[in-house]
Write an enzyme that holds these catalytic residues in place. Structure first.
Site, mmCIF file in Angstrom:
data_model
loop_
_atom_site.group_PDB
_atom_site.id
_atom_site.type_symbol
_atom_site.label_atom_id
_atom_site.label_comp_id
_atom_site.label_asym_id
_atom_site.label_seq_id
_atom_site.Cartn_x
_atom_site.Cartn_y
_atom_site.Cartn_z
ATOM 1 N N GLU A 124 47.040 51.950 36.529
ATOM 2 C CA GLU A 124 46.133 51.120 35.727
ATOM 3 C C GLU A 124 44.700 51.212 36.231
ATOM 4 O OE1 GLU A 124 49.162 47.443 34.670
ATOM 5 O OE2 GLU A 124 47.154 47.034 35.381
ATOM 6 N N CYS B 241 37.797 48.596 38.016
ATOM 7 C CA CYS B 241 38.811 48.209 38.991
ATOM 8 C C CYS B 241 39.771 49.387 39.142
ATOM 9 C CB CYS B 241 39.535 46.963 38.498
ATOM 10 S SG CYS B 241 40.818 46.401 39.621
ATOM 11 N N CYS C 219 53.145 49.318 44.898
ATOM 12 C CA CYS C 219 52.622 48.704 46.124
ATOM 13 C C CYS C 219 53.778 48.138 46.933
ATOM 14 C CB CYS C 219 51.649 47.583 45.765
ATOM 15 S SG CYS C 219 50.861 46.810 47.205
ATOM 16 N N CYS D 118 53.433 40.843 47.825
ATOM 17 C CA CYS D 118 52.890 39.490 47.596
ATOM 18 C C CYS D 118 53.652 38.892 46.413
ATOM 19 C CB CYS D 118 51.394 39.563 47.286
ATOM 20 S SG CYS D 118 50.450 40.319 48.627
ATOM 21 N N CYS E 169 52.178 38.624 42.673
ATOM 22 C CA CYS E 169 51.474 39.764 42.096
ATOM 23 C C CYS E 169 52.412 40.682 41.312
ATOM 24 C CB CYS E 169 50.798 40.557 43.211
ATOM 25 S SG CYS E 169 49.925 42.023 42.648
ATOM 26 N N GLY F 94 48.014 48.611 44.442
ATOM 27 C CA GLY F 94 48.069 49.305 45.731
ATOM 28 C C GLY F 94 47.295 48.603 46.811
ATOM 29 N N GLU F 95 47.594 48.964 48.064
ATOM 30 C CA GLU F 95 46.881 48.422 49.215
ATOM 31 C C GLU F 95 46.012 49.549 49.783
ATOM 32 O OE1 GLU F 95 45.985 45.738 50.796
ATOM 33 O OE2 GLU F 95 45.079 47.052 52.281
ATOM 34 N N SER G 188 42.031 39.473 50.789
ATOM 35 C CA SER G 188 42.860 38.562 50.014
ATOM 36 C C SER G 188 43.478 37.549 50.972
ATOM 37 C CB SER G 188 43.962 39.344 49.287
ATOM 38 O OG SER G 188 43.378 40.213 48.348
ATOM 39 N N HIS H 254 44.033 33.829 50.255
ATOM 40 C CA HIS H 254 44.952 33.111 49.373
ATOM 41 C C HIS H 254 45.663 31.905 49.978
ATOM 42 C CE1 HIS H 254 44.027 36.322 46.756
ATOM 43 N NE2 HIS H 254 45.021 37.133 47.022
ATOM 44 N N ASN I 269 46.180 34.630 37.031
ATOM 45 C CA ASN I 269 46.709 35.100 35.754
ATOM 46 C C ASN I 269 48.220 34.969 35.825
ATOM 47 O OD1 ASN I 269 44.370 36.091 34.309
ATOM 48 N ND2 ASN I 269 44.256 37.676 35.878
ATOM 49 N N CYS J 247 47.010 41.944 37.422
ATOM 50 C CA CYS J 247 47.157 43.216 38.119
ATOM 51 C C CYS J 247 48.556 43.770 37.914
ATOM 52 C CB CYS J 247 46.952 43.016 39.614
ATOM 53 S SG CYS J 247 45.529 42.016 39.990
HETATM 54 N N1 SAH Z 1 46.075 45.142 47.921
HETATM 55 C C1 SAH Z 1 44.697 44.749 47.810
HETATM 56 C C2 SAH Z 1 44.034 45.112 46.495
HETATM 57 C C3 SAH Z 1 44.819 44.915 45.208
HETATM 58 S S1 SAH Z 1 45.083 43.258 44.651
HETATM 59 C C4 SAH Z 1 44.563 43.275 48.113
HETATM 60 O O1 SAH Z 1 45.562 42.615 48.372
HETATM 61 O O2 SAH Z 1 43.442 42.785 48.149
HETATM 62 C C5 SAH Z 1 43.514 42.699 44.110
HETATM 63 C C6 SAH Z 1 43.390 41.188 44.070
HETATM 64 O O3 SAH Z 1 44.044 40.618 42.914
HETATM 65 C C7 SAH Z 1 44.014 40.546 45.282
HETATM 66 O O4 SAH Z 1 43.186 39.525 45.764
HETATM 67 C C8 SAH Z 1 45.294 40.002 44.681
HETATM 68 O O5 SAH Z 1 45.837 39.017 45.486
HETATM 69 C C9 SAH Z 1 44.844 39.528 43.325
HETATM 70 N N2 SAH Z 1 45.900 39.259 42.345
HETATM 71 C C10 SAH Z 1 47.142 39.784 42.305
HETATM 72 N N3 SAH Z 1 47.846 39.272 41.264
HETATM 73 C C11 SAH Z 1 47.037 38.402 40.638
HETATM 74 C C12 SAH Z 1 47.191 37.562 39.504
HETATM 75 N N4 SAH Z 1 48.322 37.535 38.804
HETATM 76 N N5 SAH Z 1 46.139 36.795 39.135
HETATM 77 C C13 SAH Z 1 44.976 36.843 39.825
HETATM 78 N N6 SAH Z 1 44.769 37.619 40.907
HETATM 79 C C14 SAH Z 1 45.781 38.389 41.320
#
Ligand code: SAH
Length: 347
Positions: A90, A103, A110, A114, A117, A162-163, A217, A219, A293, A336
Site C-alpha cells: 500500500e 506514506c 509486518c 501491534c 494495527c 512494515g517496520e 510510535s 501509544h 481508524n 494502515c
Molecule cells: N512500524 C512503524 C511504521 C508503520 S505504522 C511504526 O510502528 O511506527 C505507522 C503509524 O500508524 C504507527 O504510529 C502506527 O501505530 C499507526 N497505526 C497503525 N494502525 C492504525 C490505525 N488503525 N489507526 C491509526 N493509526 C494506526
C-alpha cells in the site's frame, strides 16, 4: 539485472568505477532518470552508444504496477501496488495545504504484531528493496504528472506497512536517494521515518549524521499498557526506549515526535495524560495525537472527540507540546494495511 532506481549515489559511483568509468557517471545517470525522467537508456544522449549498451546489459528501470486505486473525496489516493514477484503493498498520497505527502510501505506485511494495527494481520513476507520504496514515490509522481497539475511529491513519511528499522539498510538507502538533490531532491526535514521503537536501531540512526525526522510510535505511557498493545515493548521496555531517545537527542541534536493513538478506555484517561507527561518530561518531546481508524473486530475503538481534547489540554497544561493529527481518507480504507488485508481476504 540491477534496478537503477534502487542505487544509492555512493554505491552507484563504486559500480561505475568497476565498469572503468569515472565516478561522475553516477550523478549523470541520476540526472537522466530523476530530473529528466528518462525511461530508457536510449534517451541518454550525452552517454556514448557503447556505454549505453553496457548499461543496458547490467541495469534496468522498473517501477511497480498499480493494481488497485481508491480515491477519497478529500483528494487522498490510496494505491495497492504490485511488485515483480506479485507481492502487493500500500502507498497513500495525502494532500496537505503545505504539499503532497506520500506514506510509504517498507515491508511486505509486518512482524511487530501491534494488536490495534491492520498491517500486522499479514505477517512479514519480505523486506522491500530501495527501488521498491523509490518506486512508490515515482508512481505517485507519475499520477500527479498525468493529472496535469505540474505537481510532485514534496514530503515522505515512512509510515505505511512494515517496520522500517527491521529493514534498516534498505530504508536508509531509500531516504538517501529520496533526499539526493539530483534524485528526488526531497529535503531531509520533509522526510520522516516512523518506528515502533527498537533502541539499538535508534542509536544507529542517531549516528548516521542525517537530518531526516524520526517519529516513534509510543501509544502508551506505562509498560503495563504498552506491553499489552505493542509486543515490541516486551523485548524493549520504556526505560530502554527512552534512553535511546535521549541518546538520539544528544547525538543528532534533534527532537523526536512521539505518535500516540488514542484508544477508547485503554490509554486515553487524564491519568494516562499525566503519566505520559511524566514519562517524556526532560526530553525535547513533541506529541502527535492520532485519532484511531477502527479496524473491524479487533475490539479497539477511537476515543470520543471530547476525550481527545481533554487529553490534549492536560498535556498542554503539563507543558508538553502536542497536536492532533489531521485525518485523511476517512471515506476509503484509511487504516494502515486495511486495503491490502481486504484484497488478501483477511478483513
Ligand atoms: N512500524 C512503524 C511504521 C508503520 S505504522 C511504526 O510502528 O511506527 C505507522 C503509524 O500508524 C504507527 O504510529 C502506527 O501505530 C499507526 N497505526 C497503525 N494502525 C492504525 C490505525 N488503525 N489507526 C491509526 N493509526 C494506526
Amino acid at each position: 539485472m540491477i534496478n537503477l532506481y534502487g542505487a544509492e549515489l555512493s554505491k552507484l559511483e563504486q559500480q561505475m568505477l568497476t565498469l572503468d568509468q569515472k565516478k561522475y557517471r553516477a550523478t549523470q545517470l541520476f540526472k537522466w532518470i530523476y530530473e529528466k525522467k528518462a525511461n530508457s537508456f536510449d534517451e541518454m544522449s550525452d552517454i556514448s552508444l557503447r556505454f549505453r549498451e553496457v548499461l543496458k546489459e547490467k541495469y534496468e528501470l522498473r517501477k511497480p504496477k498499480i493494481y488497485q486505486r481508491q480515491n477519497s473525496n478529500d483528494g487522498t489516493v490510496k494505491l495497492l501496488l504490485e511488485l515483480d514477484d506479485g507481492a502487493k503493498i500500500e502507498t497513500v498520497l495525502m494532500r496537505y495545504n503545505y504539499g503532497n505527502v506520500v506514506c510509504v510501505s517498507s515491508q511486505v506485511g509486518c512482524n511487530m504484531g501491534c494488536s490495534f494495527c491492520a498491517s500486522g494481520l499479514l505477517r512479514k513476507q519480505r523486506n522491500l528493496l530501495p527501488e521498491e520504496m523509490i518506486g512508490q514515490i515515482l508512481i505517485v509522481n507519475d499520477l500527479l504528472d498525468i493529472e496535469g497539475k505540474n505537481e510532485h511529491v514534496t514530503h515522505i513519511v515512512v509510515m505505511g506497512t512494515g517496520e522500517p528499522f527491521d529493514n534498516y539498510d534498505n530504508v536508509l538507502d531509500f531516504v538517501r536517494i529520496a533526499n539526493n538533490p539530483h534524485a528526488l531532491a526531497i529535503g531531509a526535514r520533509h522526510i520522516t521515518v516512523s518506528t515502533c521503537g527498537i533502541p539499538d536501531r535508534i542509536r544507529q540512526y542517531a549516528n548516521e549524521g542525517i537530518q531526516i525526522n524520526l517519529a516513534i510510535s509510543l501509544h502508551a505511557p506505562t509498560d503495563e499498557i504498552r506491553s499489552r498493545i505493542m509486543r515490541i515493548n516486551q523485548a524493549y521496555p520504556l526505560s530502554q526506549l527512552m534512553d535511546a531517545v535521549r541518546y538520539y537527542e544528544k547525538t543528532a541534536g534533534r527532537r523526536v515526535t512521539f505518535e500516540y493513538i488514542l484508544l477508547k478506555g485503554i490509554n486515553d484517561s487524564i491519568d494516562n495524560a499525566n503519566q505520559l507527561s511524566d514519562l517524556i518530561r526532560g526530553t525535547l518531546a513533541y506529541v502527535n495525537l492520532i485519532p484511531y481508524n477502527d479496524v473491524l473486530e479487533n475490539g479497539y475503538h477511537r476515543s470520543e472527540d471530547g476525550t481527545v481534547k481533554k487529553f490534549l489540554n492536560q498535556l498542554t497544561k503539563r507543558g508538553i507540546t502536542a497536536t492532533i493529527r489531521k485525518e485523511f481518507g476517512t471515506d476509503i480504507d484509511a487504516a494502515c494495511g486495511q486495503l491490502r488485508a481486504k484484497e488478501e481476504k483477511i478483513l
